[in-house]
Each structure stands twice: as C-alpha cells, then as structure tokens.
Design a protein around this motif. Structure first.
Motif, PDB file in Angstrom:
ATOM      1  N   ALA A 188      33.557   8.404  54.567  1.00 22.93           N
ATOM      2  CA  ALA A 188      32.865   9.216  55.175  1.00 22.93           C
ATOM      3  C   ALA A 188      33.089  10.591  54.452  1.00 22.93           C
ATOM      4  CB  ALA A 188      31.874   9.803  56.437  1.00 22.93           C
ATOM      5  N   ASN A 189      33.870  10.370  55.210  1.00 21.37           N
ATOM      6  CA  ASN A 189      35.331  11.545  54.647  1.00 21.37           C
ATOM      7  C   ASN A 189      35.204  12.016  52.959  1.00 21.37           C
ATOM      8  OD1 ASN A 189      37.038   9.353  54.030  1.00 21.37           O
ATOM      9  ND2 ASN A 189      38.011  10.756  54.497  1.00 21.37           N
TER      10      ASN A 189
ATOM     11  N   ILE B 187      28.852  17.636  61.990  1.00 19.02           N
ATOM     12  CA  ILE B 187      29.637  18.907  60.595  1.00 19.02           C
ATOM     13  C   ILE B 187      31.251  18.292  60.750  1.00 19.02           C
ATOM     14  CG2 ILE B 187      28.148  21.153  61.557  1.00 19.02           C
ATOM     15  CD1 ILE B 187      29.909  22.192  62.993  1.00 19.02           C
ATOM     16  N   GLY B 188      31.362  18.614  59.349  1.00 20.78           N
ATOM     17  CA  GLY B 188      32.989  18.385  59.341  1.00 20.78           C
ATOM     18  C   GLY B 188      34.231  19.465  59.757  1.00 20.78           C
ATOM     19  N   ALA B 189      35.309  19.184  59.923  1.00 21.62           N
ATOM     20  CA  ALA B 189      36.641  20.259  59.873  1.00 21.62           C
ATOM     21  C   ALA B 189      37.729  19.518  59.676  1.00 21.62           C
ATOM     22  CB  ALA B 189      36.773  20.152  62.110  1.00 21.62           C
ATOM     23  N   PRO B 190      38.418  20.176  58.642  1.00 23.17           N
ATOM     24  CA  PRO B 190      39.415  19.623  58.412  1.00 23.17           C
ATOM     25  C   PRO B 190      40.505  19.838  58.687  1.00 23.17           C
ATOM     26  CG  PRO B 190      38.704  22.084  56.972  1.00 23.17           C
ATOM     27  CD  PRO B 190      37.643  22.069  58.073  1.00 23.17           C
ATOM     28  N   PHE B 191      41.191  18.752  59.155  1.00 27.04           N
ATOM     29  CA  PHE B 191      42.863  19.225  59.535  1.00 27.04           C
ATOM     30  C   PHE B 191      44.371  19.425  58.315  1.00 27.04           C
ATOM     31  CE2 PHE B 191      41.341  14.589  59.843  1.00 27.04           C
ATOM     32  CZ  PHE B 191      42.976  14.630  59.622  1.00 27.04           C
TER      33      PHE B 191
ATOM     34  N   LYS C  67      47.590  22.509  54.549  1.00 28.62           N
ATOM     35  CA  LYS C  67      46.904  22.561  53.973  1.00 28.62           C
ATOM     36  C   LYS C  67      46.267  20.835  54.052  1.00 28.62           C
ATOM     37  CE  LYS C  67      50.813  21.965  50.267  1.00 28.62           C
ATOM     38  NZ  LYS C  67      51.735  21.939  50.042  1.00 28.62           N
ATOM     39  N   SER C  68      44.930  20.517  53.381  1.00 27.22           N
ATOM     40  CA  SER C  68      43.946  20.185  54.571  1.00 27.22           C
ATOM     41  C   SER C  68      44.020  18.032  54.375  1.00 27.22           C
ATOM     42  CB  SER C  68      42.097  19.376  54.364  1.00 27.22           C
ATOM     43  OG  SER C  68      41.860  19.473  54.191  1.00 27.22           O
ATOM     44  N   HIS C  69      44.078  17.236  55.433  1.00 29.50           N
ATOM     45  CA  HIS C  69      44.463  16.167  54.989  1.00 29.50           C
ATOM     46  C   HIS C  69      43.628  15.227  54.729  1.00 29.50           C
ATOM     47  CE1 HIS C  69      48.880  16.557  52.909  1.00 29.50           C
ATOM     48  NE2 HIS C  69      49.033  16.990  54.526  1.00 29.50           N
ATOM     49  N   GLY C  70      42.730  15.061  55.686  1.00 25.39           N
ATOM     50  CA  GLY C  70      41.124  14.195  56.476  1.00 25.39           C
ATOM     51  C   GLY C  70      40.362  15.342  57.026  1.00 25.39           C
ATOM     52  N   THR C  71      39.645  15.153  57.582  1.00 25.22           N
ATOM     53  CA  THR C  71      38.043  15.724  57.924  1.00 25.22           C
ATOM     54  C   THR C  71      37.345  15.393  59.173  1.00 25.22           C
ATOM     55  OG1 THR C  71      36.831  15.710  55.729  1.00 25.22           O
ATOM     56  CG2 THR C  71      35.757  16.598  57.811  1.00 25.22           C
TER      57      THR C  71
END
Length: 281
Positions: free
Chosen positions: A102-103, A137-141, A150-154
């Motif tokens: 889903a991410n 809702i998606g939150a990047p981490f 640097k975003s590595h996922g959601t």
C-alpha cells in the motif's frame, strides 16, 4: 531516528455513489482477484475531504503488485474534463485490512494530490458481518542525515470517516431500503403526490414526537437539555414567518401554475399527435 507525522486532522465524508461504484466493481471483478483498487474523486477543504465518486484502476495479482498508474492518471484527467470541480483525493482498496504494498501505491498518489486519503472498504463482510469503512492518511518517516530528512517509508494514520448524502441521494437510498420489505426485493418509484404525502406524514410524525418531548420537559417529567434547546431555537429561527392567509395564497398560486403547465403540456401532446396523423395520411 526521526519520525514525521502529518499535522492535518482530516475528516473524510464519503457519498453513496462512490460506495456503490466500489461495491459494483467488486461484484463484477475477475475470479482471480480477491480485491480491487481504484481512485477516489471529490473535493478538499482545510479540514476535510469529501469523496463523491470513484473508478477502478487495473492491477495485477498480489504476487506482482503492479498498479497501472498511467491508466489512473489518464482516467483522472478525463473525469476533470467532465467535472472540473472533482479532483483526485486519494485511492481505495477492498478487503478486511490494508493490502500489501500500500505504501508504494500511496506514494504515487502523493504526486497526484496533496495528502491523499486511503480508504479500505470491507466488501467481504468478514468483520462481524458488517460493512466497515476505514480511512487513513500517510505519514512519511526516515532518518536524519545532515539535517535532512530522507523518507524511507509510510506510516498510515487512521482518521474519522462518515457517510453523508445529498437530498437526492437520500431519496434514492430510502427507495432502495424499501426493497428489504418486499418479497421479490423490487420497488417502484412512487408518484409525485405519493412522495408529498409520505414527506408530510413523516413531518407530522416528527412534529408530534417533538411537541410531546417539549411538553414533558415543561411538565417536569424529563430534565431539560440546553444543547437540544439551542438546536430547537435555531430550527425555529430558520422557519420563515409568513401569515396564514399569505401562505395559503402562495400554495394556491403554485398549484394553479402547476395545473396550467400540465394542461398546456397535454394540449401540446394532443396537437403533436393530431399533426402526425394528418401528415401521415
């Protein structure tokens, strides 16, 4: 390790048309698919998202996890040409829970719209045999590296979701629900006078229930509720103050206009039929 969460508190309002499209697509899916995916269309405000329509996006099986992003972008552009007020607000999937990968799909929709919403519609009815709808809702981490994140996922954060409907949609839903009480599950739309009669009966029933509630409070049988009192005051203030005779004249005038329109339409139909017979002989 640093985590970035969305500070926007969205509330998702979804209309019946969007849900009907999702359920219809799920019922007509191919047997090799357990779920369907698609795009959500609607409008966005500062604190809410209103989903009014949806369409299916082709995808492969879960083993491949391929999502046809070109088809999604093309169909969204076609929808915008038909209705410029509706834009892409997110995407959906069917099933009891979020799908794998889903991410990756959500990342695509982040390029299509700001803060897309992800809705999970449980068409399988496995959770307590009830029709459940969840919204996220998606939150990047990611990891901070030289003051850069640097975003590595959601991470999907649940948000409130509720069903809403326009007056026209509410009338259609009431008609559909009337089919539950029919042996063959078929209903016919009532006539105009029948609809007026049903609306008046419903209004009289609510007024009777309301006056009974107010009388019981005045007599001290029930405790008063300031919240309900303010709601009743706002309701009374919205009713226009018209004299009884003026209201009767307005109703009679409207009825006369309606009867005149029906008479003229019947006269035009009769003239068309007569002209057709004269020209054909």
């Amino acid at each position: 390790m640093a985590l970035t969460l969305s500070s926007n508190n969205f509330e998702v309002n979804i209309h019946p048309v969007a849900l009907f499209n999702i359920v219809h697509a799920y019922e007509r899916r191919s047997e090799k698919f357990d779920t369907i995916l698609g795009t959500l269309l609607g409008t966005r405000t500062a604190d809410s998202i209103e989903v009014v329509d949806s369409f299916v996006v082709p995808h492969s099986t879960h083993s491949d996890a391929l999502y046809n992003v070109d088809y999604a972008s093309t169909m969204a552009s076609f929808y915008r040409k038909v209705n410029s007020t509706q834009t892409t607000v997110g995407w959906y999937s069917t099933g009891a829970d979020m799908i794998s990968g889903a991410n990756l799909i959500h990342e695509f929709y982040t390029h299509e719209t700001r803060n897309p919403v992800y809705i999970v519609v449980d068409t399988s009815l496995k959770n307590d045999a009830s029709f459940q709808i969840k919204a996220y809702i998606g939150a990047p981490f990611g990891v901070k590296d030289k003051d850069k994140l640097k975003s590595h996922g959601t991470i999907f954060t649940p948000i409130p979701v509720r069903l809403v409907s326009y007056d026209e949609e509410k009338s259609a839903i009431d008609l559909f629900q009337a089919g539950k009480f029919s042996k063959d599950f078929q209903v016919k739309p009532p006539g105009e006078l029948d609809q007026v009669q049903h609306a008046l009966d419903k209004l009289l029933f609510m007024l009777k229930h309301l006056t009974t509630y107010v009388d019981e409070i005045i007599e001290g049988k029930k405790p008063s509720d300031p919240k309900i009192g303010r709601m009743l005051m706002n309701l009374i203030n919205t009713v226009p103050r018209v004299d009884a005779k003026d209201l009767e004249n307005m109703v009679n005038t409207s009825m006369n206009d309606l009867l005149m329109i029906q008479y003229l339409s019947q006269a035009v139909k009769a003239q068309l039929v007569l002209n057709e017979k004269l020209t054909s002989t």
